[in-house]
Design a protein around this motif. Structure first.
Motif, PDB file in Angstrom:
ATOM      1  N   CYS A 255       0.837  -1.195   0.000  1.00  0.00           N
ATOM      2  CA  CYS A 255       0.000   0.000   0.000  1.00  0.00           C
ATOM      3  C   CYS A 255       0.875   1.249   0.000  1.00  0.00           C
ATOM      4  O   CYS A 255       1.826   1.337   0.775  1.00  0.00           O
ATOM      5  CB  CYS A 255      -0.898  -0.005   1.228  1.00  0.00           C
ATOM      6  N   ILE A 256       0.559   2.195  -0.870  1.00  0.00           N
ATOM      7  CA  ILE A 256       1.416   3.377  -0.973  1.00  0.00           C
ATOM      8  C   ILE A 256       0.658   4.688  -0.827  1.00  0.00           C
ATOM      9  O   ILE A 256       1.181   5.741  -1.118  1.00  0.00           O
ATOM     10  CB  ILE A 256       2.161   3.384  -2.330  1.00  0.00           C
ATOM     11  N   CYS A 257      -0.601   4.612  -0.375  1.00  0.00           N
ATOM     12  CA  CYS A 257      -1.364   5.849  -0.262  1.00  0.00           C
ATOM     13  C   CYS A 257      -1.087   6.587   1.037  1.00  0.00           C
ATOM     14  O   CYS A 257      -1.561   7.685   1.233  1.00  0.00           O
ATOM     15  CB  CYS A 257      -2.864   5.569  -0.401  1.00  0.00           C
ATOM     16  N   LEU A 258      -0.348   5.976   1.947  1.00  0.00           N
ATOM     17  CA  LEU A 258       0.004   6.634   3.188  1.00  0.00           C
ATOM     18  C   LEU A 258       1.435   7.145   3.130  1.00  0.00           C
ATOM     19  O   LEU A 258       2.263   6.582   2.429  1.00  0.00           O
ATOM     20  CB  LEU A 258      -0.102   5.646   4.359  1.00  0.00           C
ATOM     21  N   LEU A 259       1.708   8.209   3.877  1.00  0.00           N
ATOM     22  CA  LEU A 259       3.088   8.611   4.093  1.00  0.00           C
ATOM     23  C   LEU A 259       3.691   7.577   5.036  1.00  0.00           C
ATOM     24  O   LEU A 259       3.351   7.517   6.221  1.00  0.00           O
ATOM     25  CB  LEU A 259       3.171  10.002   4.706  1.00  0.00           C
ATOM     26  N   LYS A 260       4.558   6.742   4.515  1.00  0.00           N
ATOM     27  CA  LYS A 260       5.059   5.581   5.253  1.00  0.00           C
ATOM     28  C   LYS A 260       6.515   5.822   5.625  1.00  0.00           C
ATOM     29  O   LYS A 260       7.402   5.773   4.779  1.00  0.00           O
ATOM     30  CB  LYS A 260       4.921   4.344   4.370  1.00  0.00           C
ATOM     31  N   ILE A 261       6.754   6.090   6.891  1.00  0.00           N
ATOM     32  CA  ILE A 261       8.092   6.472   7.330  1.00  0.00           C
ATOM     33  C   ILE A 261       8.406   5.850   8.693  1.00  0.00           C
ATOM     34  O   ILE A 261       7.513   5.451   9.436  1.00  0.00           O
ATOM     35  CB  ILE A 261       8.246   8.010   7.450  1.00  0.00           C
ATOM     36  N   LEU A 262       9.691   5.795   8.995  1.00  0.00           N
ATOM     37  CA  LEU A 262      10.141   5.530  10.352  1.00  0.00           C
ATOM     38  C   LEU A 262      10.379   6.859  11.058  1.00  0.00           C
ATOM     39  O   LEU A 262      10.832   7.826  10.437  1.00  0.00           O
ATOM     40  CB  LEU A 262      11.452   4.737  10.351  1.00  0.00           C
ATOM     41  N   PHE A 263      10.096   6.896  12.340  1.00  0.00           N
ATOM     42  CA  PHE A 263      10.448   8.086  13.105  1.00  0.00           C
ATOM     43  C   PHE A 263      11.965   8.177  13.212  1.00  0.00           C
ATOM     44  O   PHE A 263      12.548   9.253  13.117  1.00  0.00           O
ATOM     45  CB  PHE A 263       9.811   8.044  14.496  1.00  0.00           C
ATOM     46  N   THR A 264      12.601   7.021  13.401  1.00  0.00           N
ATOM     47  CA  THR A 264      14.062   6.942  13.432  1.00  0.00           C
ATOM     48  C   THR A 264      14.495   5.576  12.928  1.00  0.00           C
ATOM     49  O   THR A 264      13.765   4.586  13.089  1.00  0.00           O
ATOM     50  CB  THR A 264      14.610   7.160  14.852  1.00  0.00           C
ATOM     51  N   ASN A 265      15.658   5.515  12.309  1.00  0.00           N
ATOM     52  CA  ASN A 265      16.215   4.209  11.946  1.00  0.00           C
ATOM     53  C   ASN A 265      17.355   3.822  12.889  1.00  0.00           C
ATOM     54  O   ASN A 265      18.059   2.853  12.651  1.00  0.00           O
ATOM     55  CB  ASN A 265      16.688   4.188  10.490  1.00  0.00           C
ATOM     56  N   GLU A 266      17.538   4.601  13.946  1.00  0.00           N
ATOM     57  CA  GLU A 266      18.452   4.174  15.004  1.00  0.00           C
ATOM     58  C   GLU A 266      17.766   3.086  15.814  1.00  0.00           C
ATOM     59  O   GLU A 266      16.554   3.132  16.042  1.00  0.00           O
ATOM     60  CB  GLU A 266      18.813   5.360  15.902  1.00  0.00           C
ATOM     61  N   CYS A 267      18.515   2.102  16.277  1.00  0.00           N
ATOM     62  CA  CYS A 267      17.894   1.007  17.010  1.00  0.00           C
ATOM     63  C   CYS A 267      18.910   0.373  17.959  1.00  0.00           C
ATOM     64  O   CYS A 267      20.073   0.142  17.596  1.00  0.00           O
ATOM     65  CB  CYS A 267      17.348  -0.057  16.055  1.00  0.00           C
ATOM     66  N   ILE A 268      18.444   0.087  19.161  1.00  0.00           N
ATOM     67  CA  ILE A 268      19.300  -0.545  20.164  1.00  0.00           C
ATOM     68  C   ILE A 268      19.306  -2.066  20.008  1.00  0.00           C
ATOM     69  O   ILE A 268      20.108  -2.752  20.642  1.00  0.00           O
ATOM     70  CB  ILE A 268      18.853  -0.172  21.595  1.00  0.00           C
ATOM     71  N   TYR A 269      18.413  -2.608  19.187  1.00  0.00           N
ATOM     72  CA  TYR A 269      18.314  -4.055  19.001  1.00  0.00           C
ATOM     73  C   TYR A 269      19.140  -4.494  17.798  1.00  0.00           C
ATOM     74  O   TYR A 269      19.430  -3.701  16.906  1.00  0.00           O
ATOM     75  CB  TYR A 269      16.866  -4.486  18.814  1.00  0.00           C
ATOM     76  N   ASP A 270      19.457  -5.773  17.756  1.00  0.00           N
ATOM     77  CA  ASP A 270      20.304  -6.308  16.690  1.00  0.00           C
ATOM     78  C   ASP A 270      19.638  -7.509  16.016  1.00  0.00           C
ATOM     79  O   ASP A 270      20.221  -8.590  15.927  1.00  0.00           O
ATOM     80  CB  ASP A 270      21.671  -6.709  17.253  1.00  0.00           C
ATOM     81  N   CYS A 271      18.398  -7.326  15.553  1.00  0.00           N
ATOM     82  CA  CYS A 271      17.678  -8.396  14.865  1.00  0.00           C
ATOM     83  C   CYS A 271      18.409  -8.728  13.566  1.00  0.00           C
ATOM     84  O   CYS A 271      18.688  -7.836  12.756  1.00  0.00           O
ATOM     85  CB  CYS A 271      16.246  -7.961  14.569  1.00  0.00           C
TER      86      CYS A 271
END
Length: 444
Positions: A60-76
């Motif tokens: 779906c592309i009708c929404l503004l689809k973003i991350l607030f941040t791509n910083e992450c403390i996890y290591d998946c």
């Protein structure tokens, strides 16, 4: 030890990075809510859902689809934004997300916001920033359109509740189908931490329904419900296991949707499947969505579609056709007498066409030409139906015979080799904007 280099970024630079980082999250449909604008703000939601646009891979592309941040403390291990990856990191401010949403909405680029995030410092710290963003968007910018937000496992229930009164839909990603898969690929996450916010959202939604009955003007909590996402192909679960997990989530947590995301190899790691030339398992994802539809709308159970002896879906036939061929003793169905539930199990008959059949046959017996006008796909249904005791053509009720004929209809499947990319459609794909031009648009 690597030294962090901080560089001042424009909003456009951040948008490029954080919209691209969000492309692997597919749980962002936007239907199922009735939030009408009051005329003083901007935007509204209709019960029928927003005007969707989809890219070639079904996102779906009708929404503004973003991350607030791509910083992450996890290591998946499967995530491009894992803490051990050397990628450019950035974060929006609440004000920047609001500016982007309002300006793109005014220009009719989007009809709502899908906001996810990496985990910055801690789940609570990140969710506080997301809450501040949604609060400003609703109460300062007066945005009354659709908002879908990701809940971060490990966040305090009180904070999730505050966010839920500002969002239309909330989702908590299950990530992987089993607890063992999480242990191997996402050791910082646990099934308990993921299911806890799901249960909290479910219980609060039920309480809110009672509040609305008593007080019509009571604020609505996550009115479009909750959803989740599973990555398919990163761990060795069968389709049978995955479908049973989805069925359990629907039954126990009242989810609106379970999304299936074909595993895309973006990292090199010994715990991940080896890279091959075949690409992501798009056909498998496609079959799971078809089966999921049968669970939600066609009254099938997971155990009817697969079992331990046959744990994976047929690559050549959709799950409904495959089920019908394995249960030919129940066919052909007389269309003028079969009940609604049985009509739903006939290949080529959908929910709407089954309802039309039940209603129309009250006026008289139906013929095959009537079924075609009702939307029945006769090239599939003709092997499983009779009208007034007669089949459409002389045909054999034989599995091999019907299979060969069904395959000759050349079911249109996703292209698993060519024409598929995993690049989320950019808001600027249709115009050759320069950086400065884009910034001017945001500031206009």
């Amino acid at each position: 030890m690597l030294e962090k280099i901080q560089v001042q970024m424009s909003v456009y630079d951040k948008l490029q990075i954080l919209s691209d980082a969000a492309k692997y999250d597919v749980a962002c449909t936007s239907s199922g809510v009735d939030r009408k604008g009051d005329g003083t703000g901007m935007g509204n939601c209709r019960a029928a859902g927003l005007c969707h646009s989809f890219s070639s891979d079904g996102r779906c592309i009708c929404l503004l689809k973003i991350l607030f941040t791509n910083e992450c403390i996890y290591d998946c291990k499967y995530c491009i934004n894992r803490s051990s990856n050397d990628v450019v990191r950035t974060s929006f401010t609440p004000e920047e997300v609001c500016t982007l949403t309002m300006e793109f909405y005014r220009r009719n680029y989007i009809e709502g916001l899908f906001l996810s995030s990496g985990i910055l410092k801690s789940p609570n710290y990140t969710m506080e920033l997301i809450y501040a963003t949604l609060y400003r968007l609703r109460n300062v910018c007066n945005f009354q359109g659709y908002i879908h937000v990701k809940a971060i496992p490990g966040t305090d229930a009180q904070l999730l509740e505050r966010v839920g009164f500002l969002a239309d839909r909330m989702s908590v990603n299950l990530e992987l189908p089993t607890a063992e898969g999480l242990r191997l690929l996402a050791p910082h996450k646990s099934r308990k931490n993921i299911l806890a916010p799901m249960r909290m959202v479910q219980n609060r939604m039920q309480e809110n329904k009672q509040e609305i009955v008593l007080y019509k003007n009571a604020p609505r909590f996550v009115p479009a419900g909750q959803s989740t996402q599973m990555i398919i192909g990163a761990t060795p679960e069968t389709d049978y296991q995955i479908l049973n997990v989805a069925e359990s989530l629907y039954q126990k947590f009242g989810l609106r949707r379970v999304f299936y995301s074909a595993f895309v190899a973006v990292n090199e790691d010994s715990a991940l499947p080896a890279r091959t030339g075949e690409g992501p398992p798009l056909l498998r994802e496609h079959r799971l969505y078809q089966a999921d539809w049968l669970l939600r709308f066609y009254r099938f159970e997971a155990k009817e579609l697969l079992d331990e002896e046959h744990p994976n879906f047929n690559i050549f036939l959709d799950p409904k056709c495959n089920w019908a061929l394995k249960h030919l003793e129940q066919f052909p169905v007389e269309v003028n007498r079969a009940d609604y539930n049985m009509l739903l199990r006939v290949p080529g008959i959908g929910v709407k066409s089954a309802m039309r059949i039940v209603k129309a046959r009250q006026m008289g017996n139906l013929k095959f030409e009537d079924l075609k006008n009702m939307g029945v796909v006769l090239k599939r249904a003709l092997y499983f139906l009779t009208c007034s005791g007669k089949m459409m053509y002389r045909t054999k009720l034989d599995e091999d015979y019907i299979t060969r004929n069904l395959l000759n209809t050349k079911e249109r499947l996703p292209d698993t080799v060519s024409g598929i990319t995993y690049r989320q459609l950019s808001l600027f794909d249709d115009v050759n904007y320069t950086d400065s031009g884009a910034v001017q648009i945001l500031q206009a």
